[in-house]
Design an enzyme around this catalytic site. Structure first.
Site, mmCIF file in Angstrom:
data_model
loop_
_atom_site.group_PDB
_atom_site.id
_atom_site.type_symbol
_atom_site.label_atom_id
_atom_site.label_comp_id
_atom_site.label_asym_id
_atom_site.label_seq_id
_atom_site.Cartn_x
_atom_site.Cartn_y
_atom_site.Cartn_z
ATOM 1 N N ASP A 36 0.832 -1.212 0.000
ATOM 2 C CA ASP A 36 0.000 0.000 0.000
ATOM 3 C C ASP A 36 0.867 1.263 0.000
ATOM 4 O O ASP A 36 1.990 1.257 0.493
ATOM 5 C CB ASP A 36 -0.907 -0.024 1.242
ATOM 6 C CG ASP A 36 -2.075 0.949 1.120
ATOM 7 O OD1 ASP A 36 -2.375 1.398 -0.005
ATOM 8 O OD2 ASP A 36 -2.671 1.273 2.164
ATOM 9 N N GLY A 37 0.310 2.345 -0.536
ATOM 10 C CA GLY A 37 0.985 3.645 -0.466
ATOM 11 C C GLY A 37 1.549 4.151 -1.787
ATOM 12 O O GLY A 37 2.243 5.167 -1.809
ATOM 13 N N SER A 81 -7.436 -5.518 -5.414
ATOM 14 C CA SER A 81 -8.572 -6.065 -4.663
ATOM 15 C C SER A 81 -9.850 -5.922 -5.487
ATOM 16 O O SER A 81 -9.916 -5.127 -6.428
ATOM 17 C CB SER A 81 -8.727 -5.317 -3.334
ATOM 18 O OG SER A 81 -9.279 -4.030 -3.554
ATOM 19 N N GLU A 83 -12.351 -4.509 -4.500
ATOM 20 C CA GLU A 83 -12.835 -3.147 -4.229
ATOM 21 C C GLU A 83 -12.071 -2.100 -5.054
ATOM 22 O O GLU A 83 -12.541 -0.976 -5.209
ATOM 23 C CB GLU A 83 -12.687 -2.832 -2.738
ATOM 24 C CG GLU A 83 -13.660 -3.605 -1.829
ATOM 25 C CD GLU A 83 -13.303 -5.079 -1.623
ATOM 26 O OE1 GLU A 83 -12.104 -5.430 -1.732
ATOM 27 O OE2 GLU A 83 -14.229 -5.878 -1.389
ATOM 28 N N ASN A 84 -10.901 -2.469 -5.575
ATOM 29 C CA ASN A 84 -10.114 -1.499 -6.353
ATOM 30 C C ASN A 84 -10.783 -1.110 -7.684
ATOM 31 O O ASN A 84 -10.395 -0.125 -8.313
ATOM 32 C CB ASN A 84 -8.686 -2.001 -6.604
ATOM 33 C CG ASN A 84 -7.798 -1.983 -5.369
ATOM 34 O OD1 ASN A 84 -6.903 -2.809 -5.203
ATOM 35 N ND2 ASN A 84 -8.026 -1.026 -4.458
ATOM 36 N N TRP A 85 -11.811 -1.869 -8.096
ATOM 37 C CA TRP A 85 -12.574 -1.487 -9.302
ATOM 38 C C TRP A 85 -13.286 -0.150 -9.105
ATOM 39 O O TRP A 85 -13.720 0.474 -10.069
ATOM 40 C CB TRP A 85 -13.610 -2.559 -9.654
ATOM 41 C CG TRP A 85 -13.012 -3.831 -10.176
ATOM 42 C CD1 TRP A 85 -12.879 -5.009 -9.496
ATOM 43 C CD2 TRP A 85 -12.470 -4.063 -11.488
ATOM 44 N NE1 TRP A 85 -12.278 -5.951 -10.291
ATOM 45 C CE2 TRP A 85 -12.028 -5.404 -11.528
ATOM 46 C CE3 TRP A 85 -12.319 -3.268 -12.634
ATOM 47 C CZ2 TRP A 85 -11.443 -5.970 -12.653
ATOM 48 C CZ3 TRP A 85 -11.739 -3.840 -13.766
ATOM 49 C CH2 TRP A 85 -11.310 -5.168 -13.768
ATOM 50 N N SER A 209 -8.043 -4.719 5.073
ATOM 51 C CA SER A 209 -8.623 -4.451 3.738
ATOM 52 C C SER A 209 -9.021 -5.717 2.970
ATOM 53 O O SER A 209 -8.723 -5.857 1.777
ATOM 54 C CB SER A 209 -7.665 -3.606 2.901
ATOM 55 O OG SER A 209 -7.416 -2.370 3.547
ATOM 56 N N GLU A 220 1.059 -12.982 12.585
ATOM 57 C CA GLU A 220 1.636 -11.825 13.278
ATOM 58 C C GLU A 220 1.574 -10.649 12.307
ATOM 59 O O GLU A 220 1.892 -10.802 11.124
ATOM 60 C CB GLU A 220 3.099 -12.105 13.656
ATOM 61 C CG GLU A 220 3.265 -13.213 14.672
ATOM 62 C CD GLU A 220 2.646 -12.864 16.030
ATOM 63 O OE1 GLU A 220 2.654 -11.685 16.404
ATOM 64 O OE2 GLU A 220 2.155 -13.798 16.703
HETATM 65 C C1 IPE Z 1 -5.415 -2.736 -0.275
HETATM 66 O O1 IPE Z 1 -5.083 -1.416 -0.445
HETATM 67 C C2 IPE Z 1 -5.460 -3.432 -1.607
HETATM 68 C C3 IPE Z 1 -4.163 -3.687 -2.218
HETATM 69 C C4 IPE Z 1 -3.001 -3.438 -1.687
HETATM 70 C C5 IPE Z 1 -4.223 -4.297 -3.523
HETATM 71 P P1 IPE Z 1 -6.201 -0.276 -0.605
HETATM 72 O O2 IPE Z 1 -5.467 0.999 -0.728
HETATM 73 O O3 IPE Z 1 -7.108 -0.630 -1.728
HETATM 74 O O4 IPE Z 1 -6.996 -0.404 0.751
HETATM 75 P P2 IPE Z 1 -7.821 0.669 1.560
HETATM 76 O O5 IPE Z 1 -8.831 1.263 0.636
HETATM 77 O O6 IPE Z 1 -6.843 1.711 2.038
HETATM 78 O O7 IPE Z 1 -8.410 -0.084 2.707
HETATM 79 C C1 IPE Z 2 -1.491 0.296 -3.363
HETATM 80 O O1 IPE Z 2 -1.302 1.665 -3.384
HETATM 81 C C2 IPE Z 2 -1.708 -0.280 -4.737
HETATM 82 C C3 IPE Z 2 -3.063 -0.785 -4.977
HETATM 83 C C4 IPE Z 2 -4.049 -0.776 -4.145
HETATM 84 C C5 IPE Z 2 -3.303 -1.338 -6.286
HETATM 85 P P1 IPE Z 2 -2.504 2.689 -3.383
HETATM 86 O O2 IPE Z 2 -2.843 3.010 -4.801
HETATM 87 O O3 IPE Z 2 -3.627 2.190 -2.568
HETATM 88 O O4 IPE Z 2 -1.829 3.953 -2.712
HETATM 89 P P2 IPE Z 2 -2.470 4.948 -1.651
HETATM 90 O O5 IPE Z 2 -2.999 4.114 -0.534
HETATM 91 O O6 IPE Z 2 -3.547 5.676 -2.379
HETATM 92 O O7 IPE Z 2 -1.338 5.828 -1.231
HETATM 93 MG MG MG Z 3 -4.087 2.386 -0.587
#
Ligand code: IPE
Ligand code: IPE
Ligand code: MG
Length: 264
Positions: A36-37, A81, A83-85, A209, A220
């Site tokens: 993430d990030g 994920s 939900e990423n859609w 998530s 852990e």
């Molecule tokens: C979790 O990250 C999904 C992936 C790393 C693929 P998200 O950025 O989508 O999760 P939320 O929305 O912060 O919970």
């Molecule tokens: C994780 O990074 C990658 C995916 C979820 C595909 P993010 O795109 O969620 O990055 P932030 O959380 O918006 O910084």
């Molecule tokens: Mg994220």
């Protein structure tokens, strides 16, 4: 130093010092990572979000190779994920095209390092061109045994459980009385794999998530403020060192009856 790390970790480097603190007999078998990030990494540099995802694929390469060389048996990476859609269409399209490129280019690294690729998630919902690459790389690496890399694509923990229930209900051989936690686990995408010992999340968020909900029952959890595109082998080593300081009790009391034991 263990032979697999020769030429990979420079003597005298930060990584070398961290490796020396590791107990190779007590490594986590299965490591799961919520990557993430990427978006925040790009934002801090005034770049479009997709540049964060592009930079993040370099971290994937580094972590996959480091895990295999360190002796991790299963590495699960949460890449997209269900939900990423919900994200803007162009971000979603670019994410899938980066994933397709990754599979096209990284097959050599997987083969070279004896790593098996296994995709977990709802394959039917994945764009056809990406699915073709998945099928190709899964077949290409099917006999590799050093490490399994589970790439979670179009993955949701709840839908994995619902899919498992559906599969069991559709099978006339299912006997409700005989169903137990092990046999239910075999109906999940991760059938045959051990549960994660360690769950890593980057970018400081304290949530799971919808990742591997069933499987992380006793994992852990290690969260780092580092954003995924900045994550490298040294952070992985820090996570393993921290993991080795933990006492895993699985609901029991600690053998010494010390700090970890239940109060009377
Ligand atoms: C979790 O990250 C999904 C992936 C790393 C693929 P998200 O950025 O989508 O999760 P939320 O929305 O912060 O919970
Ligand atoms: C994780 O990074 C990658 C995916 C979820 C595909 P993010 O795109 O969620 O990055 P932030 O959380 O918006 O910084
Ligand atoms: Mg994220």
């Amino acid at each position: 130093m263990i032979p697999d790390l020769k030429g990979f970790i420079k003597p005298g480097s930060v990584e070398d010092a961290l490796v020396r603190r590791l107990d190779f007999k007590r490594l986590p078998v299965h490591v799961a990572v919520i990557m993430d990030g990427n978006g925040r990494w790009a934002k801090r540099r005034n770049l479009p979000r997709v540049e964060g995802h592009r930079a993040g694929s370099k971290s994937v390469r580094a972590v996959v190779e480091a895990s295999a060389r360190l002796g991790i048996k299963v590495l699960s990476l949460y890449a997209f994920s269900k939900e990423n859609w919900k994200r803007p269409r162009n971000e979603v399209a670019l994410l899938w095209s980066l994933l397709e490129d990754y599979l096209k280019k990284e097959d050599r690294i997987l083969v070279k390092n004896d790593i098996r690729l296994r995709v977990i998630g709802q394959k039917e919902g994945i764009p056809a061109s990406v699915r073709r690459q998945i099928d190709r790389v899964e077949a290409l690496t099917a006999d590799n045994t050093r490490m399994t890399c589970c790439l979670a694509l179009n993955y949701g923990g709840r839908s994995e459980i619902v899919d498992g229930v559906r599969r069991l209900l559709a099978d006339p051989k299912t006997d409700p009385a005989a169903l137990d936690e092990d046999s239910f686990g075999d109906a999940l995408y991760t059938a045959g794999l051990p549960d994660p010992d360690l769950l890593i999340r980057t970018s400081g968020e304290l949530r799971v998530s919808n990742f591997l909900l069933w499987q992380i029952a006793y994992a852990e959890i290690w969260v780092t403020p580092e954003l995924w595109p900045d994550f490298r082998a040294r952070h992985l080593l820090e996570a393993f060192i921290d993991y080795q300081k933990r006492e895993r009790r699985f609901g029991a009391v600690s053998p010494g009856g010390g700090a970890g034991s239940a109060k009377p």
